[in-house]
Design a protein around this motif. Structure first.
Motif, PDB file in Angstrom:
ATOM      1  N   ILE A  11       0.836  -1.204   0.000  1.00  0.00           N
ATOM      2  CA  ILE A  11       0.000   0.000   0.000  1.00  0.00           C
ATOM      3  C   ILE A  11       0.868   1.250   0.000  1.00  0.00           C
ATOM      4  CG2 ILE A  11      -1.663   1.326   1.374  1.00  0.00           C
ATOM      5  CD1 ILE A  11      -2.822  -1.350   2.308  1.00  0.00           C
ATOM      6  N   LEU A  12       1.955   1.215   0.788  1.00  0.00           N
ATOM      7  CA  LEU A  12       2.861   2.363   0.846  1.00  0.00           C
ATOM      8  C   LEU A  12       3.504   2.610  -0.517  1.00  0.00           C
ATOM      9  CD1 LEU A  12       4.097   4.430   2.816  1.00  0.00           C
ATOM     10  CD2 LEU A  12       5.948   2.798   3.211  1.00  0.00           C
ATOM     11  N   LYS A  13       3.953   1.542  -1.161  1.00  0.00           N
ATOM     12  CA  LYS A  13       4.580   1.680  -2.473  1.00  0.00           C
ATOM     13  C   LYS A  13       3.591   2.210  -3.494  1.00  0.00           C
ATOM     14  CE  LYS A  13       7.058  -0.980  -6.000  1.00  0.00           C
ATOM     15  NZ  LYS A  13       7.571  -2.331  -6.393  1.00  0.00           N
ATOM     16  N   ARG A  14       2.353   1.738  -3.435  1.00  0.00           N
ATOM     17  CA  ARG A  14       1.337   2.198  -4.388  1.00  0.00           C
ATOM     18  C   ARG A  14       1.067   3.689  -4.229  1.00  0.00           C
ATOM     19  NH1 ARG A  14      -4.268   2.847  -4.765  1.00  0.00           N
ATOM     20  NH2 ARG A  14      -5.113   2.282  -6.811  1.00  0.00           N
ATOM     21  N   PHE A  19       1.957   9.159  -6.192  1.00  0.00           N
ATOM     22  CA  PHE A  19       2.425  10.516  -5.919  1.00  0.00           C
ATOM     23  C   PHE A  19       3.480  10.948  -6.942  1.00  0.00           C
ATOM     24  CE2 PHE A  19       5.447  13.363  -3.753  1.00  0.00           C
ATOM     25  CZ  PHE A  19       4.599  14.400  -3.435  1.00  0.00           C
ATOM     26  N   LEU A  20       4.390  10.045  -7.288  1.00  0.00           N
ATOM     27  CA  LEU A  20       5.435  10.365  -8.259  1.00  0.00           C
ATOM     28  C   LEU A  20       4.872  10.620  -9.647  1.00  0.00           C
ATOM     29  CD1 LEU A  20       8.220   7.819  -7.218  1.00  0.00           C
ATOM     30  CD2 LEU A  20       8.188  10.286  -6.822  1.00  0.00           C
ATOM     31  N   PHE A  26       2.354  17.634  -5.964  1.00  0.00           N
ATOM     32  CA  PHE A  26       3.409  18.113  -5.073  1.00  0.00           C
ATOM     33  C   PHE A  26       3.554  19.629  -5.183  1.00  0.00           C
ATOM     34  CE2 PHE A  26       7.935  19.184  -4.461  1.00  0.00           C
ATOM     35  CZ  PHE A  26       8.073  18.795  -3.136  1.00  0.00           C
ATOM     36  N   LEU A  27       3.532  20.145  -6.404  1.00  0.00           N
ATOM     37  CA  LEU A  27       3.686  21.586  -6.609  1.00  0.00           C
ATOM     38  C   LEU A  27       2.511  22.358  -6.032  1.00  0.00           C
ATOM     39  CD1 LEU A  27       5.097  21.614 -10.258  1.00  0.00           C
ATOM     40  CD2 LEU A  27       6.365  21.955  -8.122  1.00  0.00           C
ATOM     41  N   SER A  28       1.299  21.851  -6.263  1.00  0.00           N
ATOM     42  CA  SER A  28       0.121  22.556  -5.747  1.00  0.00           C
ATOM     43  C   SER A  28       0.093  22.547  -4.227  1.00  0.00           C
ATOM     44  CB  SER A  28      -1.154  21.903  -6.295  1.00  0.00           C
ATOM     45  OG  SER A  28      -1.271  20.564  -5.851  1.00  0.00           O
ATOM     46  N   ALA A  29       0.627  21.487  -3.612  1.00  0.00           N
ATOM     47  CA  ALA A  29       0.670  21.427  -2.154  1.00  0.00           C
ATOM     48  C   ALA A  29       1.602  22.481  -1.580  1.00  0.00           C
ATOM     49  CB  ALA A  29       1.106  20.030  -1.702  1.00  0.00           C
ATOM     50  N   LEU A  30       2.611  22.909  -2.363  1.00  0.00           N
ATOM     51  CA  LEU A  30       3.549  23.914  -1.892  1.00  0.00           C
ATOM     52  C   LEU A  30       3.150  25.329  -2.278  1.00  0.00           C
ATOM     53  CD1 LEU A  30       6.974  22.169  -2.645  1.00  0.00           C
ATOM     54  CD2 LEU A  30       5.721  22.255  -0.488  1.00  0.00           C
ATOM     55  N   VAL A  31       2.411  25.477  -3.381  1.00  0.00           N
ATOM     56  CA  VAL A  31       2.053  26.815  -3.858  1.00  0.00           C
ATOM     57  C   VAL A  31       1.147  27.520  -2.859  1.00  0.00           C
ATOM     58  CG1 VAL A  31       0.697  28.042  -5.595  1.00  0.00           C
ATOM     59  CG2 VAL A  31       2.406  26.378  -6.305  1.00  0.00           C
ATOM     60  N   ARG A  32       0.135  26.814  -2.342  1.00  0.00           N
ATOM     61  CA  ARG A  32      -0.812  27.446  -1.409  1.00  0.00           C
ATOM     62  C   ARG A  32      -0.112  28.045  -0.188  1.00  0.00           C
ATOM     63  NH1 ARG A  32      -4.255  23.053  -3.114  1.00  0.00           N
ATOM     64  NH2 ARG A  32      -3.188  21.749  -1.570  1.00  0.00           N
ATOM     65  N   PRO A  33       0.662  27.261   0.563  1.00  0.00           N
ATOM     66  CA  PRO A  33       1.318  27.860   1.743  1.00  0.00           C
ATOM     67  C   PRO A  33       2.381  28.885   1.388  1.00  0.00           C
ATOM     68  CG  PRO A  33       2.061  25.599   1.408  1.00  0.00           C
ATOM     69  CD  PRO A  33       0.909  25.814   0.487  1.00  0.00           C
ATOM     70  N   LEU A  34       3.046  28.720   0.251  1.00  0.00           N
ATOM     71  CA  LEU A  34       4.061  29.695  -0.144  1.00  0.00           C
ATOM     72  C   LEU A  34       3.433  31.050  -0.454  1.00  0.00           C
ATOM     73  CD1 LEU A  34       6.582  27.672  -2.335  1.00  0.00           C
ATOM     74  CD2 LEU A  34       7.037  28.810  -0.153  1.00  0.00           C
ATOM     75  N   LEU A  35       2.230  31.027  -1.025  1.00  0.00           N
ATOM     76  CA  LEU A  35       1.533  32.287  -1.280  1.00  0.00           C
ATOM     77  C   LEU A  35       1.252  33.014   0.029  1.00  0.00           C
ATOM     78  CD1 LEU A  35      -1.001  31.416  -4.134  1.00  0.00           C
ATOM     79  CD2 LEU A  35       0.899  33.040  -4.234  1.00  0.00           C
ATOM     80  N   TRP A  36       0.808  32.263   1.038  1.00  0.00           N
ATOM     81  CA  TRP A  36       0.553  32.881   2.334  1.00  0.00           C
ATOM     82  C   TRP A  36       1.851  33.386   2.961  1.00  0.00           C
ATOM     83  CZ3 TRP A  36      -3.677  34.574   4.612  1.00  0.00           C
ATOM     84  CH2 TRP A  36      -4.917  34.087   4.187  1.00  0.00           C
ATOM     85  N   LEU A  37       2.908  32.595   2.846  1.00  0.00           N
ATOM     86  CA  LEU A  37       4.158  32.941   3.515  1.00  0.00           C
ATOM     87  C   LEU A  37       4.848  34.131   2.868  1.00  0.00           C
ATOM     88  CD1 LEU A  37       6.054  31.965   5.800  1.00  0.00           C
ATOM     89  CD2 LEU A  37       7.276  30.625   4.081  1.00  0.00           C
ATOM     90  N   VAL A  38       4.793  34.235   1.546  1.00  0.00           N
ATOM     91  CA  VAL A  38       5.545  35.268   0.834  1.00  0.00           C
ATOM     92  C   VAL A  38       4.679  36.479   0.501  1.00  0.00           C
ATOM     93  CG1 VAL A  38       6.881  35.774  -1.244  1.00  0.00           C
ATOM     94  CG2 VAL A  38       7.109  33.543  -0.132  1.00  0.00           C
ATOM     95  N   VAL A  39       3.469  36.236   0.004  1.00  0.00           N
ATOM     96  CA  VAL A  39       2.638  37.333  -0.499  1.00  0.00           C
ATOM     97  C   VAL A  39       1.722  37.889   0.589  1.00  0.00           C
ATOM     98  CG1 VAL A  39       0.948  38.003  -2.232  1.00  0.00           C
ATOM     99  CG2 VAL A  39       2.724  36.330  -2.813  1.00  0.00           C
TER     100      VAL A  39
END
Length: 263
Positions: A11-14, A19-20, A26-39
């Motif tokens: 299950i972990l490998k799947r 995810f890969l 992965f990018l969308s998970a980082l864009v949201r918080p980065l917008l809050w942190l930077v902008v």
């Protein structure tokens, strides 16, 4: 025992392979918080002063205050997105194959929950690394002491998502329900504003935020990032995890019982 381990690693490998293959996730998970942190933080910095409150020993910038909340935001969105995949798998049939395994259903769901949590942790630490580029630098020891708190938070949010996925039968309905779960949990918490700020504006809003389990998860992570332990936050987060895990297991078990038998 080997069968349990094989099922867990499978299950972990799947989940990691999925995810890969979904790099935009992965990018969308980082864009949201980065917008809050930077902008957004740049605009709120002048309007919102943060006084000296535990676990901080001096005045801090707004970016420093919201970092734990944004880490939990990643865990929140990933926990719900992982549960969305449960509904998708159930519609497409792969979940039915998984649940037909002779292994106990609680073990299979627990394995799914842990896989989602581990993926979320990887994204959180990637976000913290990006935070260093904009001078938001938690103590290095905090990166280690925060790991158990982040893992417990990820399990709690994943359990809530699993509970919702056990109650929702159609994929299109799940997306709508998420809007009534994710945003109230996030905005009605201490992720973006201290509770004393909430109390200054509205007493009832303060109590809603205080009763929100996400608030206590954020505070657990906040204290852990500074190598301090918040016992009350840990107890509430752990209790919420246990309750929703049990409810999710009951939901999936009820679904199995309700399914008509062939023949």
């Amino acid at each position: 025992m080997s069968a349990y381990f094989i099922a867990f690693t499978g299950i972990l490998k799947r989940e990691f392979l999925r995810f890969l293959h979904q790099r935009t996730r992965f990018l969308s998970a980082l864009v949201r918080p980065l917008l809050w942190l930077v902008v957004f933080a740049a605009g709120f910095r002048a309007a919102l002063g943060v006084s000296i409150i535990p676990p901080y020993e001096t005045y801090i910038t707004y970016e420093t205050y919201i970092l734990p909340g944004l880490c939990c935001m990643i865990l929140l969105f990933n926990g719900m997105q992982g549960s969305l995949s449960m509904v998708y798998d159930r519609e497409m049939g792969s979940m039915k194959v998984l649940l037909m395994s002779p292994l106990p259903r609680p073990w299979l769901l627990f394995s799914k929950l842990v896989a989602i949590a581990l993926l979320s942790l990887a994204q959180v630490y990637a976000f913290i690394g990006l935070g260093w580029l904009v001078d938001v630098e938690p103590p290095l020891v905090g990166l280690l002491t925060a790991l158990p708190a982040l893992l417990l938070t990820a399990l709690m949010l994943g359990a809530i998502g699993l509970f919702l996925s056990s109650r929702i039968r159609q994929l299109e309905n799940f997306a709508g329900v998420m809007n009534f779960v994710i945003f109230p949990m996030f905005f009605m918490s201490s992720a973006l504003y201290p509770l004393w700020k909430m109390r200054e504006s509205s007493e009832w809003l303060y109590w809603v935020c205080s009763l929100n389990p996400f608030t206590h998860a954020v505070e657990l992570v906040r204290f852990a990032l500074y190598a301090e332990f918040n016992g009350q936050a840990c107890l509430i987060t752990l209790a919420t995890t246990v309750v929703f895990t049990v409810l999710a297991l009951m939901g999936f078990r009820a679904e199995q019982v309700a399914r008509p038998k062939k023949g």
